[in-house]
Structure formats: C-alpha cells, structure tokens
Design an enzyme around this catalytic site. Structure first.
Site, PDB file in Angstrom:
ATOM      1  N   ASP A  71       0.856  -1.196   0.000  1.00 47.87           N
ATOM      2  CA  ASP A  71       0.000   0.000   0.000  1.00 47.87           C
ATOM      3  C   ASP A  71       0.891   1.246   0.000  1.00 47.87           C
ATOM      4  OD1 ASP A  71      -2.268   1.564   0.249  1.00 47.87           O
ATOM      5  OD2 ASP A  71      -2.345   1.384   2.429  1.00 47.87           O
ATOM      6  N   GLU A 101       2.540   5.083  -3.944  1.00 46.31           N
ATOM      7  CA  GLU A 101       2.510   6.049  -5.067  1.00 46.31           C
ATOM      8  C   GLU A 101       3.853   6.756  -5.252  1.00 46.31           C
ATOM      9  OE1 GLU A 101       0.161   5.805  -2.673  1.00 46.31           O
ATOM     10  OE2 GLU A 101      -1.136   4.635  -3.969  1.00 46.31           O
ATOM     11  N   ASP A 124      -8.951   4.035  -1.918  1.00 46.09           N
ATOM     12  CA  ASP A 124      -9.889   4.435  -0.862  1.00 46.09           C
ATOM     13  C   ASP A 124     -11.164   5.043  -1.424  1.00 46.09           C
ATOM     14  OD1 ASP A 124      -7.988   3.518   0.832  1.00 46.09           O
ATOM     15  OD2 ASP A 124      -7.155   5.494   1.293  1.00 46.09           O
TER      16      ASP A 124
END
Ligand code: GLC
Length: 823
Positions: free
Chosen positions: A431, A434, A507
């Site tokens: 997770d 990015e 999300d």
C-alpha cells in the site's frame, strides 16, 4: 502588458503545473521572470532516411525519428529532438521486438511508407506527419494533426514532448486504466501522476495508477496508442480542440507504440503482448476475501474467521492491515496484539483461511529497528538532490524510503519477506506506494533514483515506484515460496504492473455513486491491461446500508478480485453485519462465486495465456455499434456470462442491453435475442445475469474455501444453441508453477445444435490429471424431447429431465463426442 498577463492566466490549466499546456504556453510559478511564451519546436521536413534491420531513421537535419517494426501489427515511434536517443529501456516493455513476417520501405513523391502485411506507417516528406493505414481497408488511424514537437525544459534539462493527432468526428476513446468517470474518454483531459486519492470523487484525476494506453474506435475499427513515458503525462481527447487528440509529458522521450486492431480485443491483446499478462494467481486468491483496517487483536481475527465458518459463508482469506505491526514498522509484529502469529496463522489455515498482510514502503527512522539499520548501512534509501535522505511522515512517523528502482534494493526487500513466509503468511498487500507522504502528498521532484542504473529524478521514477516495489515483493515471494504462486496486491503501478500484482482501486466511499465508479473502473482496468482488479466492497470510508453492501457484493462476484474492506472508524462490515435478508443474499452470491470457480479460473487462464481481458465492456463486444460506446453498465465476465449490476438505490427493475446472439437468463433460463434492450426485474435477491447460448459453464459444488473438499464430479451447464459455440475449461494444481511445464489441462468444448439434435465435442491439451472421473450435465434450453444419448457412440440410458426442464445425465470426463437426439 496587463492584458497579456490576463490572457495568460486564462490559459492556466486547472492542473496549475509548472509546465506548458498544449497551447504551448508555459506557466511558471514566477510570472515576473517569465511572461513570454516559450515557443515549441516542431519536426520540419524529412531530409534523410536510413534503415537498420527493423528500424528506420528519419531526420529533418537535426531531430531524428525512429520507426521500429515491432510485429506485423505493432509499430513504435520515437523522437530525439537533437538526434540522440535515450537508452532504450522500459519498465513496461521487457522485450520490444516480436515476430514480424515481412516489412518493406517504399518511397512515393510525397511519402515514405513502411509496411507490414497488416499496416503501413506513412511519413509525409514535407511536414513529417505520421499516420497508420490499414493495408486491406485503407482506413487511416492515429494520424498526426501536427508534427511531433518538444520544448526545452530549462529548469531540469530534457524536453517536454508532445504528439497531436486527428480526432475524427465520430471517434470515441477508451482505456487509460485508473480513471473514475465515464468509460468513454472523448471530450476529456487527463493526467497521470500516481496519487494517494483518499475518498476520490467522480472524474477526479489523477488517481493511484498510470497506464498511458488508450484506444480509439473510428468507423468500426479500433487502434491503440501506448505512450511509454513514465514522467507526468497528459492526454486530451478532443477537449481543448474537438478535432485533436494530444498526449504529452513533462520529460523523457516521445515514444509511443501504435497497435493495430481492427477489433478492440486485438488491440488489448497486442498491448498485453508488449507489457505482459498476469501470472495465474493461486486459486484461493480468486475466492472471497475479508479485510478491514484493522482486524486486531488476534482474538478478533479468529472471531471473524470463525464467523465465516459458523455462518457457512465462504471465504478464503483474511487481511491484517497496519495494526499488526509494532509501531507500524514493516516486517515486525505487535506482540501485545499478536503474541504468537505462527500459531494464529496455522490455526486459521486449518480452517481454510489464508492470512494476507500489509507492507508499506515507509521505513521508520529508528536505529534500533533492523530494517532501517540494514537500509541505512547499505545506502538503500532515496536521497534528495543535495544528498540528504528523503524523509517524510507516514504511519510510523518519520520515515525513509527504499529506492525500488535499484535492483540491489529490490533483491534486499524481496528477501525481507522470509520471516513472514516462514510464519505461513500467504499473500502480501503493498500500500501507500505512489509513494504517499503525509502533508506533501509524495516525494519532491529532486529525489534521486537509480532507475536500474540509468539514473533519474523523481519526475521520472515517481510513476514506476509502486510497480517496482511490488515487483520486488513478487520476486522475493516467488523465491521464498519456491514453486508456489505468490499473491500480491498493489495500490500504485505503471503499465506492466500486471506481471507482478493484482490491484484494488484504493480508498473509495460507501455511496451509490461509488458503486457506479467501481463498475466502470474494473471494466476500464480490464481493457487497460490490468485485469485482476477489484474495489473495496462496501466502500472504504463512510457507511453503506444493507442494500448498498449487498449490491456491491453482487458486483463483487464478477469483479476479478473480490474483497470487502473498510476504514477503521466505520461500523462492522462483514457479510452478516446488516442482518437479514442481507446476510442470506450475501451468502447466496458469495456461494455463486465459488460455484463458478472453474469458469472464473478458466477466464484467468485465458487472460494469462492469450491476453484476453477478464471483463469485457459492451464497447468491446460490439464496437461497430456506436450506441455501445456510451453504454457502460453491462459487461461480460470472460466470454460467456453477461453481467448487469444494479447500481441504483431501491431499483426494482433495470434496463439492459444484450449484445448480438442469444442469451439465457441465468436465473429463469428464459431465452432472449441479443441486439435489443429489455427491462429486467431486479429484486434484491437477484442481479441480471445472462449466459451466451451455446456455452458450457462448468460449476463446482459450493465450498467454504478453495480446496475444502475433493471434487467428485464437475457439473457442466450446457446452454443449447442452434449454432456452434466453443467454450474452454482450464484445470491444474491450483497453486504451483507446474503449468509452466505443461502440467495443466485446457479443454475445449464445441457445442452445436440444429433443432433436432445437440452435439458436444471435447478436445484436451496438457498433462494434468484431475481426481474426479465424471461430468454431470445440466442441459438447458433443449427445444426437443430427448430420444437417445450417445457418448462416444455408445448409447446411455440413464438420463432424466428435472423440474426446471433441464436434461440431466453423466459421462466420463474424457469423452470425445456426445450426441443428444430428438425422440
Ligand atoms: C490506505 C489504504 C487502505 C488501508 C489504510 C491503512 O488508506 O488505501 O486500504 O486500509 O491505508 O493501512
């Protein structure tokens, strides 16, 4: 002066970046030092041509363009503004050249033509415009509206690079992977910059992943463009100028692949041939998964796992989000919450529940923490241009971040999973890659990266950071688990990420609008080369009611990745959390996922081996029908099952479109003609599902998890058609790489009806031997009364017609030919 300043401000793009827009106006942060537009440079006329094997070099005297014949249907174009190409390296395309049958260069008065058997790349001499022409139909696609152009980046060096193509009046556009608005991209502008987009909205851009690949459909034919550039990139599909489609980037090379169709399916397969397909996941990974931020302590994890078993709701995996760690330090355990992880994981495994854990890239700055110490000692963390470490706050507080673009770092990181693997962890969830940093969003541009020995700033490496992280996770697990297939999930990625991981869409929010976004997002990811994709079922933030959750579960059955997940501050979110009737309906649909397991697994195989997308939108099924370019709810899962999710609160019916052919209503067996719209009842306990006539859809008995029981018989649902249809079934061990040594079975069924008889043929490829012996047939829609049944020319007498008017009989699994004849 004031007027011109206003004019300039009018042009500032909503992105408000320090970059030129397609109008050629650079918007610097300091308007005092820079009010004058920087002029772009365009290719002028072709002065020279050279051939080197499958590459052709065109020059206008200064800039050079390379046209490379990659395959009969794929041509790559590169621009070097001052004649010097960058190192030919790509994280997306491991190997450029494919098989080419034949190609040639011709010169006419006005053009150079490079042709394969399929397509011609035409370069105009006078103005250096490039276009692609179908050899057989003469249709021109992807033609330049202006010559490729660039602009020097005085701050960083290198160039902003631009391509501008014609956008035809009826042309529509698809692809780009991770976008949250309508499927058809026409009339909109996008950018790619991997972004932690918590609670993103409809049409918010950019999101978590970068897939600079799109398809244009014009005059019933599709072509594709893959702009393989990792810098922040932009696409404009006729927004700024209705007749132009442009793509450009903040740096790097103007390099793109043209992929010929004519069908959208052809283009997607070609894109996958460049960037790779997903490996076969372990079979348990396509079961239902339950997640939450976070299930802890251990007693809670056990309670949830047992909750599935006691309620007989199938589930294959439970996830541990960040709270299992010690102070959010990756590769550690919070011993208070999880005193004996090995025992817990083993106990869960004993009831068929796999454990998947989260690992983030941010490593806590803490000299007493072994991962930090190793990273520091070996110089594995990213640094700023002035040599300071890149530091930022994430969950553990102040962190440093491994440079995953360094092969040595990837090797090290992959090895860090050893203890987790030894403890029995079955999958890893990467997770925040990015990469996400609290406050600033991500790294500053000046962070340096190894970029596999080629060096680059964060401008170049940002969009590949997450992909390289999960690559190292995947490779590490593959080594540590020996012959077992790794299961990895990533939030961020770049084209080619599908070689290493499945993805979830980040999300999202518990709203009906997000259910719509979810439906489109998964389809779009699927046709953009990332088919193993799912959304947080129920919505990550916010509170769904029972109806929304159930509708999301129904969609989830037909999402390649099926996982419920929710944020920590929300109410309980298990399939039973909403009481009746929701629990029973959720159970029924999750059971459907398990019944369809052999079909779903076969669709994954078709993707892995042949590059077919898993979800296929109507625009792909019938691209020649322009109305379908705007329909975005219905899709097929694989080739046989058409799904039309219910996306409106309180809906008791919905309008659906069925594409060409004949379709059986999955629930009632009613046969409907395609190329038509219908209104279908949608009580909460059903969702419109249709099966293509002529299909064979294999089915397993319901299990509480993959492999719970041995399969005694495989149920084959045969849907009668008065034409010929092929179906496939794939089988293997389910979690090893033995299929790479041909230890698998690919069965092809051919079904043909003629009103008086039905013929089924089977051919089998591969070396695997399943344990079951029999097929149990359920023949739906026979238009005649059965007289005789022959299996491999031997008559069988043991058959019956059940209360649903379906023909039931059994045969050996190795049959070659079945004839069912009218009485
Ligand atoms: C991010 C993820 C989410 C996760 C949370 C805590 O927001 O997208 O899935 O639960 O971090 O780790």
């Amino acid at each position: 002066m004031e007027e011109s300043l206003n004019n300039e401000l009018d042009h500032i793009s909503p992105l408000n970046e320090n970059i030129p827009d397609e109008e050629g106006i650079q918007h610097l942060n300091n308007p005092v030092t820079d009010l004058k537009p920087i002029v772009k440079q365009y290719l002028t006329s072709v002065k020279e041509v050279k051939k080197e094997n499958n590459k052709f070099y065109f020059s206008d005297g200064s800039a050079r363009v390379e046209v490379r014949v990659v395959s009969d249907e794929i041509i790559r174009v590169r621009l070097a503004p001052h004649g010097v190409f960058l190192d030919d390296f790509s994280y997306a395309v491991p190997q450029v050249d494919q098989k080419v049958t034949l190609f040639r260069l011709e010169e006419t008065t006005d053009h150079y033509l490079i042709s394969t058997n399929v397509v011609t790349c035409r370069v105009s001499k006078a103005d250096f415009l490039i276009s692609f022409i179908d050899i057989h139909t003469g249709l021109v696609s992807g033609s330049d509206a202006s010559a490729m152009h660039w602009e020097e980046n005085v701050e960083f060096g290198g160039y902003y690079v631009f391509a501008t193509k014609h956008c035809q009046p009826e042309e529509n556009f698809f692809g780009l992977g991770d976008k949250s608005g309508n499927m058809n991209l026409r009339g909109r502008k996008f950018q790619n910059w991997n972004t932690d987009a918590y609670s993103y909205g409809w049409d918010q851009d950019p999101l978590y992943r970068t897939i600079p690949f799109y398809m244009g459909i014009n005059e019933g034919a599709t072509y594709g463009i893959f702009f393989d550039n990792t810098f922040r990139s932009y696409f404009d599909f006729g927004k700024e100028d209705n007749v132009k489609t442009s793509f450009w980037a903040d740096g790097g090379e103007l390099q793109y692949y043209y992929m010929h169709g004519p069908h959208m399916m052809d283009v997607v397969k070609r894109y996958q041939s460049l960037t790779g397909t997903h490996q076969l996941p372990p079979k348990w990974a396509i079961g239902y998964h339950q997640c939450r931020w976070s299930y802890y302590p251990e007693s809670k994890v056990r309670e949830i796992a047992e909750g599935f078993r006691s309620r007989e709701i199938p589930c294959d995996a439970i996830y541990l989000d960040i709270d299992y760690m010690d102070g959010y330090r990756c590769f550690t355990w919070n011993k208070k919450y999880f005193p004996d992880p090995k025992k817990m994981i083993k106990d869960l495994a004993n009831i068929g529940m796999k454990t998947v854990v989260m690992i983030d890239p941010g490593i806590k700055v803490d000299d007493n923490y072994w991962v930090f110490k190793e990273g520091k000692e070996n110089n594995y963390f990213c640094r700023r241009s002035d040599d300071y470490f890149m530091e930022g706050h994430v969950w553990p507080g102040r962190c440093q971040f491994p440079d995953f673009t360094n092969p040595e770092v990837r090797e090290w990181w992959g090895g860090l999973y050893k203890e987790l693997v030894d403890l029995g962890v079955a999958g890893v969830w990467n997770d925040m890659n990015e990469p996400a940093v609290f406050g600033s969003g991500t790294f500053p541009n000046d962070v340096r990266h190894n970029y596999d020995g080629r060096r680059g700033s964060h401008r170049k490496a940002h969009n590949v950071y997450g992909m390289q992280m999960v690559r190292s996770t995947y490779d590490g697990l593959k080594k540590l688990q020996r012959n077992k297939r790794p299961f990895t999930i990533t939030r961020a990625g770049y084209s080619g990420m599908q070689r290493y991981a499945c993805v979830w869409t980040g999300d999202n929010v518990a709203t009906w609008e997000h259910l719509k976004i979810a439906n489109i997002q998964c389809q779009r990811m699927s046709i953009s080369g990332v088919p193993f994709c799912g959304t947080d079922i129920g919505g990550f933030s916010g509170e769904p009611d029972g109806e929304l959750f159930t509708r999301w579960i129904q969609l989830g059955v037909f999402s390649p990745f099926m996982r419920a997940h929710s944020a920590g501050d929300t109410s309980e979110r298990e399939p039973w959390s909403f009481g009746e009737p929701f629990t029973s309906i959720n159970r029924k649909f999750i059971e459907l996922r398990y019944k369809l397991m052999p079909y779903i697994y076969s669709v994954f195989w078709e993707h892995h081996r042949y590059g077919f997308p898993i979800l296929r939108p109507l625009a792909m099924l019938e691209q020649e029908n322009i109305a379908n370019h705007f329909r975005q709810d219905e899709f097929t899962f694989g080739d046989k099952i058409l799904v039309c999710p219910v996306l409106e609160q309180g809906a008791t019916s919905r309008r659906i479109y069925l594409p060409k052919g004949k379709w059986y209503n999955f629930w009632s067996h009613e046969l409907l003609n395609g190329e038509d719209e219908y209104v279908i009842d949608t009580p909460l306990e059903t969702m419109p599902l249709f099966v293509r006539a002529g299909s064979i859809v294999p089915e397993y008995p319901v299990m509480q998890y993959v492999g719970e029981k041995p399969i005694d018989e495989v149920w084959l649902n045969v849907y009668y058609a008065d034409y010929e249809v092929n179906s496939f079934m794939y089988e293997d061990h389910g979690d090893t790489f033995a299929y790479e040594q041909d230890i698998y079975l690919e069965k092809k069924f051919n079904v043909k009806g003629d009103g008086r008889s039905l013929h089924i043929e089977q051919s089998i490829e591969g070396l695997y031997t399943p344990n079951y012996e029999l097929y149990d047939y359920n023949v739906i829609g026979l238009p005649f009364t059965v007289g005789k049944i022959f299996v491999d020319d031997k008559e069988i007498f043991d058959f019956s017609i059940d209360e649903q008017k379906c023909l039931r009989f059994k045969s050996n699994k190795n049959f070659m030919r079945i004839n069912i004849l009218k009485a």
